[in-house]
Design an enzyme around this catalytic site. Structure first.
Site, short mmCIF file in Angstrom:
data_model
loop_
_atom_site.label_atom_id
_atom_site.label_comp_id
_atom_site.label_asym_id
_atom_site.label_seq_id
_atom_site.Cartn_x
_atom_site.Cartn_y
_atom_site.Cartn_z
N GLY A 130 0.83 -1.21 0.00
CA GLY A 130 0.00 0.00 0.00
C GLY A 130 0.86 1.25 0.00
O GLY A 130 0.63 2.19 -0.78
N HIS A 131 1.87 1.27 0.89
CA HIS A 131 2.79 2.41 0.91
C HIS A 131 3.56 2.51 -0.41
O HIS A 131 3.75 3.60 -0.96
CB HIS A 131 3.81 2.25 2.04
CG HIS A 131 3.22 2.15 3.41
ND1 HIS A 131 3.27 1.00 4.17
CD2 HIS A 131 2.58 3.07 4.17
CE1 HIS A 131 2.69 1.22 5.33
NE2 HIS A 131 2.25 2.46 5.36
P1 AMP Z 1 0.41 4.36 7.86
O1 AMP Z 1 1.85 4.00 7.74
O2 AMP Z 1 -0.46 3.23 8.27
O3 AMP Z 1 0.19 5.62 8.67
O4 AMP Z 1 -0.08 4.72 6.40
C1 AMP Z 1 0.60 5.68 5.62
C2 AMP Z 1 -0.21 5.95 4.39
O5 AMP Z 1 -0.36 4.75 3.64
C3 AMP Z 1 -1.62 6.46 4.70
O6 AMP Z 1 -1.96 7.50 3.78
C4 AMP Z 1 -2.47 5.23 4.48
O7 AMP Z 1 -3.79 5.55 4.10
C5 AMP Z 1 -1.72 4.57 3.33
N1 AMP Z 1 -2.06 3.14 3.25
C6 AMP Z 1 -2.01 2.22 4.25
N2 AMP Z 1 -2.47 1.01 3.80
C7 AMP Z 1 -2.80 1.19 2.51
C8 AMP Z 1 -3.35 0.33 1.50
N3 AMP Z 1 -3.62 -0.95 1.73
N4 AMP Z 1 -3.58 0.85 0.27
C9 AMP Z 1 -3.31 2.16 0.01
N5 AMP Z 1 -2.79 3.02 0.91
C10 AMP Z 1 -2.55 2.55 2.15
#
Ligand code: AMP
Length: 287
Positions: A36-37
């Site tokens: 996702g990242h």
């Molecule tokens: P985090 O590290 O969980 O704070 O996420 C950082 C960024 O990655 C945020 O903008 C999340 O929405 C995005 N993100 C996390 N998981 C996914 C995913 N499965 N698909 C797309 N973006 C994601």
């Protein structure tokens, strides 16, 4: 790729490409990077001339008893992901660098922050908004990339940027999923094998609900009942925090589903709190 630890350093490093006229794309993360990242970094790479990724597990967005201490930290692997996806700069500050003293300032986006996940995690979005505001001021990107998986977060940040006239364009990217539909998340690693087997039920329930809405736009209450039943069936070990059908902008509950809606849910499976959502637009021609 340059890895920076201080605010002065990241600003200095970004200064050179910026002075050369390259646009800056920014991907804020808490690390434990996954597909996702990586998709956000890829998108930033495709759209901007200098890609900056931050890795910072922000303590102020975790409530008491939440997983701040146990949140996965694996910087070496994260740097390899950033490098492989073409990031130019990583900003990985310490907590002391970001919060050298107790902050007296909090960014609070009213209304949108109290509903959905905000109801179960009081103060969470204040922590998110405040750290993202700080990061946007530090990096000063032209574009910042967020995932639709955290739909409420993206909606709140969009409003924050608009209300405060932050000179950045927010880009919200589609949720990246495992082949069985489970939204990829750093917290999926908390799942046992049996919980992992049940976890795709979240997306399956959302898809089933979307099909219902597209077929005959039943009242939201009917959709919610169907989602709850599908979750009880597919993820019997889960505890539902909420299942809601909301307006895509205000995040307020709606009764009707014959207009664009977002179905959002949060389910606890063991120690993991999983969230997912799906935006559903009525078929063209429906009223
Ligand atoms: P985090 O590290 O969980 O704070 O996420 C950082 C960024 O990655 C945020 O903008 C999340 O929405 C995005 N993100 C996390 N998981 C996914 C995913 N499965 N698909 C797309 N973006 C994601």
């Amino acid at each position: 790729m340059e890895t920076t630890r201080t605010i002065a350093d990241v600003r200095r490093v970004i200064g050179t490409p910026r002075a050369a006229g390259r646009s800056v794309g920014f991907v804020p993360t808490m690390g434990a990077l996954h597909a996702g990242h990586a998709a956000l970094i890829d998108r930033a790479r495709a759209e901007t001339g200098c890609v900056v990724v931050s890795i910072f597990v922000n303590p102020t967005q975790f409530g008491p008893g939440e997983d701040y201490d146990s949140y996965p930290r694996c910087e070496r692997e994260d740097l390899a992901v950033c490098e492989a996806h073409g990031a130019d700069v990583v900003f990985a500050p310490s907590v002391e660098e970001m919060y050298p003293r107790r902050s007296l300032t909090t960014v609070h986006v009213d209304r949108l922050s109290e509903t959905l996940c905000g109801a179960d995690r009081p103060g969470h979005f204040d922590g998110v908004c405040t750290v993202v505001a700080k990061l946007l001021n530090i990096v000063a990107p032209d574009r910042a990339y967020f995932g639709a998986k955290d739909y409420q977060q993206a909606t709140i940040l969009r409003r924050m940027v608009s209300d405060l006239n932050v000179p950045v364009e927010l880009v919200v990217c589609p949720t990246v999923r495992e082949p069985d539909g489970l939204a990829v998340s750093s917290r999926n690693r908390y799942l046992s094998a049996e919980q992992r087997r049940q976890a795709p039920a979240l997306h399956a329930a959302l898809q089933q609900a979307a099909a219902m809405i597209r077929r005959d736009a039943p009242p939201a209450e009917t959709v919610i009942e169907a989602v709850r039943a599908a979750l009880a069936d597919g993820a019997p070990d889960g505890t539902i925090d909420y299942v809601r059908v909301v307006d895509p902008e205000t995040l307020e509950d709606v009764q009707r589903t014959d207009r664009p809606v977002v179905i959002a849910l949060a389910v606890r499976l063991g120690s993991a709190r999983l969230i997912d959502n799906l935006r559903v637009d009525p078929p063209a021609g429906a009223s």
